[in-house]
Design a protein around this motif. Structure first.
Motif, PDB file in Angstrom:
ATOM      1  N   SER A 109       0.788  -1.256   0.022  1.00  0.00           N
ATOM      2  CA  SER A 109       0.080  -0.055  -0.024  1.00  0.00           C
ATOM      3  C   SER A 109       0.805   1.134   0.166  1.00  0.00           C
ATOM      4  N   LEU A 110       1.861   1.377   0.886  1.00  0.00           N
ATOM      5  CA  LEU A 110       2.785   2.571   0.765  1.00  0.00           C
ATOM      6  C   LEU A 110       3.536   2.640  -0.537  1.00  0.00           C
ATOM      7  N   ALA A 111       3.875   1.534  -1.078  1.00  0.00           N
ATOM      8  CA  ALA A 111       4.735   1.801  -2.351  1.00  0.00           C
ATOM      9  C   ALA A 111       3.923   2.142  -3.420  1.00  0.00           C
ATOM     10  N   LEU A 115       4.312   5.598  -5.717  1.00  0.00           N
ATOM     11  CA  LEU A 115       4.463   5.395  -7.018  1.00  0.00           C
ATOM     12  C   LEU A 115       3.275   5.900  -7.932  1.00  0.00           C
ATOM     13  N   GLY A 116       2.132   6.163  -7.299  1.00  0.00           N
ATOM     14  CA  GLY A 116       0.885   6.393  -8.174  1.00  0.00           C
ATOM     15  C   GLY A 116       0.524   5.385  -9.032  1.00  0.00           C
ATOM     16  N   TRP A 117       0.606   3.958  -8.229  1.00  0.00           N
ATOM     17  CA  TRP A 117      -0.090   2.880  -8.999  1.00  0.00           C
ATOM     18  C   TRP A 117      -1.208   2.403  -8.417  1.00  0.00           C
ATOM     19  N   PRO A 118      -2.251   2.072  -9.046  1.00  0.00           N
ATOM     20  CA  PRO A 118      -3.366   1.655  -8.491  1.00  0.00           C
ATOM     21  C   PRO A 118      -3.187   0.160  -8.006  1.00  0.00           C
ATOM     22  N   VAL A 119      -3.555  -0.021  -6.452  1.00  0.00           N
ATOM     23  CA  VAL A 119      -3.016  -1.380  -5.817  1.00  0.00           C
ATOM     24  C   VAL A 119      -3.502  -2.653  -6.677  1.00  0.00           C
ATOM     25  N   ARG A 143       3.661  -5.237 -17.827  1.00  0.00           N
ATOM     26  CA  ARG A 143       3.137  -5.376 -16.475  1.00  0.00           C
ATOM     27  C   ARG A 143       4.048  -4.554 -15.377  1.00  0.00           C
ATOM     28  N   ARG A 144       3.257  -4.281 -14.298  1.00  0.00           N
ATOM     29  CA  ARG A 144       3.902  -3.577 -13.181  1.00  0.00           C
ATOM     30  C   ARG A 144       4.093  -4.664 -12.180  1.00  0.00           C
ATOM     31  N   LEU A 145       5.285  -4.748 -11.564  1.00  0.00           N
ATOM     32  CA  LEU A 145       5.220  -5.894 -10.269  1.00  0.00           C
ATOM     33  C   LEU A 145       5.899  -5.200  -9.199  1.00  0.00           C
ATOM     34  N   LEU A 146       5.391  -5.443  -7.968  1.00  0.00           N
ATOM     35  CA  LEU A 146       6.016  -5.296  -6.843  1.00  0.00           C
ATOM     36  C   LEU A 146       6.457  -6.384  -6.252  1.00  0.00           C
ATOM     37  N   VAL A 147       8.075  -6.367  -5.951  1.00  0.00           N
ATOM     38  CA  VAL A 147       8.682  -7.577  -5.657  1.00  0.00           C
ATOM     39  C   VAL A 147       9.279  -7.421  -4.092  1.00  0.00           C
TER      40      VAL A 147
END
Length: 449
Positions: A109-111, A115-119, A143-147
């Motif tokens: 959520s914080l990231a 970043l302005g990315w929809p979760v 694709r947008r990845l959160l690792v």
């Protein structure tokens, strides 16, 4: 069981906690947590501070018993129910009604806020306690990845994997100490990654960009079953893509279900089962040591290193799987059909609603499947695939060996397996995923131990 308060803590520590979270920690007799989390507590928290031992999971029941009857609090990073200790406690037998969870905003959520990315549009891949190869299954252009990182070395390992897979131009941002006073963002490009290791508390944001140099017709790891055969390392013992797609359709994977792939060969059926959903589980049983190791490599390369690979011959190697993992939801028999006891063991392991699918190209195994079809019903089909090939200056069809496939759903009133007169000379089924021969002690060589 006394109530356990699980408090999520961010990098901002004590100042970032709610009033209810602070009150719970001040009132606790004992606080369990990681050394980093415990160090964030002020002196006014007078409870006994106990660091989790390593490995954590086996120690949980003993620690809970040790502090039974005392006011116990447990610290977690961010949201305890998001890849956190809250889930671990539940899986260790703590009733949900005994947990009072006070979450902090998760790192995801914080990231996304930074970043302005929809979760909901970001895919989350955790590498905490998991191989970096888990990332393979999430790599698609755009694709947008959160690792979720394991430590300070994760960014470099992720960048190396991206470059090797043809995603070298991908933008990689390292978000460190999110929400804390030392919050920082560093970034680079996967190819030629040169950022030194930073803070171990970090998360990666990856914008996946495919290298333009990658050939447009290169084999793709698409979502649906039927991956190109070239994507699998193989010695020829491989269920080919068109038959494989039909086999997965008959097996019908669904979230959380468990597959036994008996006679794994190159591991293609178990691998594609796991790629169907991140919560699917699979065991590949293969007697040949070289093939078993090859399955491990294929699973890692295709993003599902969690595939459990058991080296051993059926039916002996199947004996302990049910006791350890529970009944399978589906069983695929790709080799060793005529080995005495293989089909019987697979059928007995299935519960009501369980699916069994078996493929063969030999007349001997086809005769056996016909007997089982007459006894238990289901569907018996012939799969034939032909490929257009040059014939002189023209084009003609080259027919592959037809595959006989039997698929069946076990009912509540299913008859027990009977002696079907299986041949004692133990031939293998025609798709080559051999599992025949003398049985030996089963050994886990890959995936979850």
């Amino acid at each position: 069981m006394s109530a356990i308060t699980v408090v999520g803590v961010g990098a901002d520590g004590w100042p970032g906690l709610s009033g209810a979270a602070r009150e719970a920690l001040v009132a606790a007799d004992a606080v369990l947590g990681g050394a980093r989390q415990l160090a964030l507590l002020p002196e006014e928290v007078t409870a006994d501070r106990v660091s989790w031992p390593s490995p954590l999971r086996p120690s949980v029941p003993g620690l809970l018993e040790r502090f039974a009857g005392r006011r116990l609090a447990v610290l977690a990073s961010g949201d305890p129910m998001f890849h956190g200790i809250g889930r671990t406690l539940l899986e260790c037998g703590v009733p949900a009604e005994s947990l009072r969870v006070l979450p902090h905003p998760s790192s995801v959520s914080l990231a996304c806020a930074r970043l302005g990315w929809p979760v909901e549009e970001a895919e989350v891949v955790t590498l905490v306690g998991r191989p970096v190869e888990s990332l393979h299954a999430a790599l698609y252009p755009g694709r947008r990845l959160l690792v979720l990182s394991a430590d300070a070395s994760t960014p470099a390992r992720v960048a190396e994997l991206l470059a090797a897979r043809g995603y070298g131009p991908s933008r990689v941002r390292v978000l460190e100490q999110l929400g804390g006073p030392a919050e920082a963002v560093r970034e680079g490009v996967a190819e030629g990654w040169s950022l030194p290791p930073g803070d171990p508390l970090n998360l990666l944001a990856v914008d996946c960009v495919l290298d333009p140099a990658v050939a447009p017709d290169a084999p793709r790891q698409q979502l649906v079953p039927g991956l190109r055969d070239e994507l699998f390392e193989s010695d020829g013992q491989l269920t080919k893509r068109h038959v494989r797609a039909a086999t997965l359709a008959a097996l019908g994977p669904a979230p959380g279900e468990l597959l036994w792939d008996v006679g794994g060969g190159s591991g293609s059926i178990g691998i594609e089962w796991l790629r169907a959903h991140r919560s699917c589980r699979a065991v590949s049983v293969e007697r040949d040591p070289a093939r078993a190791e090859r399955i491990v490599r294929n699973a890692a390369a295709l993003g599902v290193p969690r595939l459990r690979v058991v080296r051993g011959a059926a039916p002996t190697a199947l004996a302990e799987l049910t006791a350890e993992l529970g009944r399978p939801d589906a069983v695929f028999v790709g080799g060793g059909l005529t080995v005495p006891g293989v089909l019987e063991a697979c059928w007995a392991a299935l519960g009501p609603g369980g699916r069994l699918v078996a493929n063969t190209v030999t007349l001997e195994s086809e005769a056996l499947l016909t007997q089982w079809y007459r006894r238990h019903g289901g569907e018996l089909v012939k799969l034939a695939v032909a490929y257009a090939v040059p014939v002189g200056g023209f084009t003609g069809w080259r027919q592959s060996m037809p595959v006989t496939q039997w698929s069946v759903v076990k009912g509540t009133d299913a008859a027990p397996a009977a002696d079907t007169g299986a041949a004692t000379n133990a031939s293998t089924s025609g798709n080559g995923n051999g599992n025949a021969g003398k049985s030996g002690a089963a050994e886990v060589v890959g995936g979850a131990k």
